[in-house]
Write a protein that holds these residues in place. Sequence first.
Motif, short mmCIF file in Angstrom:
data_model
loop_
_atom_site.label_atom_id
_atom_site.label_comp_id
_atom_site.label_asym_id
_atom_site.label_seq_id
_atom_site.Cartn_x
_atom_site.Cartn_y
_atom_site.Cartn_z
N SER A 59 53.32 74.49 32.21
CA SER A 59 53.48 73.26 32.98
C SER A 59 52.22 72.40 32.98
O SER A 59 52.21 71.32 33.57
CB SER A 59 53.87 73.60 34.43
N ILE A 60 51.14 72.86 32.33
CA ILE A 60 49.86 72.13 32.32
C ILE A 60 49.80 71.23 31.10
O ILE A 60 50.02 71.69 29.96
CB ILE A 60 48.68 73.11 32.34
N PRO A 86 39.25 66.87 29.34
CA PRO A 86 40.68 66.61 29.14
C PRO A 86 40.92 65.92 27.80
O PRO A 86 40.08 65.18 27.30
CB PRO A 86 41.05 65.71 30.32
N ALA A 87 42.09 66.17 27.24
CA ALA A 87 42.50 65.54 25.98
C ALA A 87 43.95 65.09 26.13
O ALA A 87 44.49 65.06 27.24
CB ALA A 87 42.33 66.52 24.82
N GLU A 88 44.57 64.73 25.02
CA GLU A 88 45.98 64.33 25.10
C GLU A 88 46.83 65.53 25.52
O GLU A 88 46.38 66.68 25.47
CB GLU A 88 46.43 63.79 23.75
N ASP A 89 48.06 65.25 25.93
CA ASP A 89 48.94 66.30 26.43
C ASP A 89 49.06 67.45 25.42
O ASP A 89 49.29 67.23 24.23
CB ASP A 89 50.32 65.73 26.72
N GLY A 90 48.88 68.66 25.96
CA GLY A 90 48.99 69.86 25.13
C GLY A 90 47.69 70.28 24.48
O GLY A 90 47.67 71.26 23.72
N LEU A 105 46.55 73.92 23.75
CA LEU A 105 46.65 74.83 24.89
C LEU A 105 47.46 76.07 24.53
O LEU A 105 47.18 77.17 25.03
CB LEU A 105 47.32 74.12 26.07
N SER A 106 48.42 75.94 23.65
CA SER A 106 49.24 77.08 23.26
C SER A 106 48.45 78.14 22.51
O SER A 106 48.88 79.29 22.39
CB SER A 106 50.43 76.62 22.42
N SER A 107 47.26 77.77 21.96
CA SER A 107 46.44 78.73 21.22
C SER A 107 45.51 79.53 22.12
O SER A 107 44.91 80.51 21.69
CB SER A 107 45.61 78.01 20.16
N VAL A 108 45.37 79.11 23.39
CA VAL A 108 44.45 79.77 24.31
C VAL A 108 45.13 81.01 24.89
O VAL A 108 46.24 80.94 25.42
CB VAL A 108 44.01 78.82 25.43
N ARG A 109 44.44 82.14 24.83
CA ARG A 109 44.98 83.41 25.34
C ARG A 109 44.37 83.82 26.67
O ARG A 109 45.00 84.52 27.46
CB ARG A 109 44.74 84.53 24.32
#
Length: 334
Positions: A59-60, A86-90, A105-109
């Motif tokens: 949701s972030i 902050p950067a663009e969405d995602g 963000l999807s690559s951050v564990r």
Amino acid sequence: MLSRSLLCSLLLFTLVPASADTLWLKNGDRLTGTIKAFDGSKLVIYTSFGGELAVDWSSIATLESTRPLLVKQDEYYGEIAKSLDPAEDGYVTLVNGSQPRTVELSSVRQIVKPKPLLTDLSWSGTLDVALNYKDADSETEDHHVSLDTKSRHGRWRHNTTGKYNRELSNDVETEDNYQLGYALDHFIDDKWFWQGRFDYKRDNIQDLRRQRSLGSGPGYQFWDNELGSFSLASLANRSDYTYVHGEDRFHAVSLYWNYNRYLLGKRFELYSKGEVGKPLNNVADYSLDGEAGVRYKVTDWAWLNMRAERDLIKGAENKQLDETRYLLGFGVGW
């Protein structure tokens, strides 16, 4: 005029908000506070209005932090970013030196606060209590209390443990024992440490009445952060066993472990600790004293606890001990 200028400056200073971490959510909302940790599914942020909040990572939209944070994009290696922009969405930008790096963000564990080797004094601990009463053909009453504290200053870490177990069946004691332990760790670097340890166990029911152990040896801290810790220590010990009839004194080697891991936004905690030992003579084949359990946080400082404990000494027929307990109770932490 001078007084008026000072007053205006003071008002402006108090109106400037303190630096805080910020989350921008995909629904347009924004949260400010202090990022505590991210474990792959939930990001925990402490806010002044709601305490610790667990936010779904999905949701972030993006986030910001002015503090150094350890960001992992796989299970083993991470980068300490001096700040997050902050950067663009995602996406989020990791600022570290002159070349900021923008990642998905999807690559951050995992995100945790980096823990320096040299720290000021810190103290943490847990207290777990389990009570059980059964009124059937036989009236059974159980009491179990477990205390575990840890303090650290610079390269030194102090570990203190205590445990008490008492069980009554029809007003007859069937179990009455306690144990105390103290370990002092000196960190050589951020992973390796040297440990000195003393353990004492007293049982008023079993044939094995007293166990005393004094040992020393190296240890390794695999990790220690907001999401948990894991360490192993291998010690050479001098042990004394006192039975109802006779006693044994011997040398032994032992492996101690201490593990805990927070899951689902630190709502659940898995933990395990104990030791497995091997005497260097024929007094016993091996010994095991350990526990494993799960805690569910009800508030920021209280939880429900479910655990299993095992105490085993495998040896000569008249010098054996084998006890297993399953406990459900509550606890507090700090």
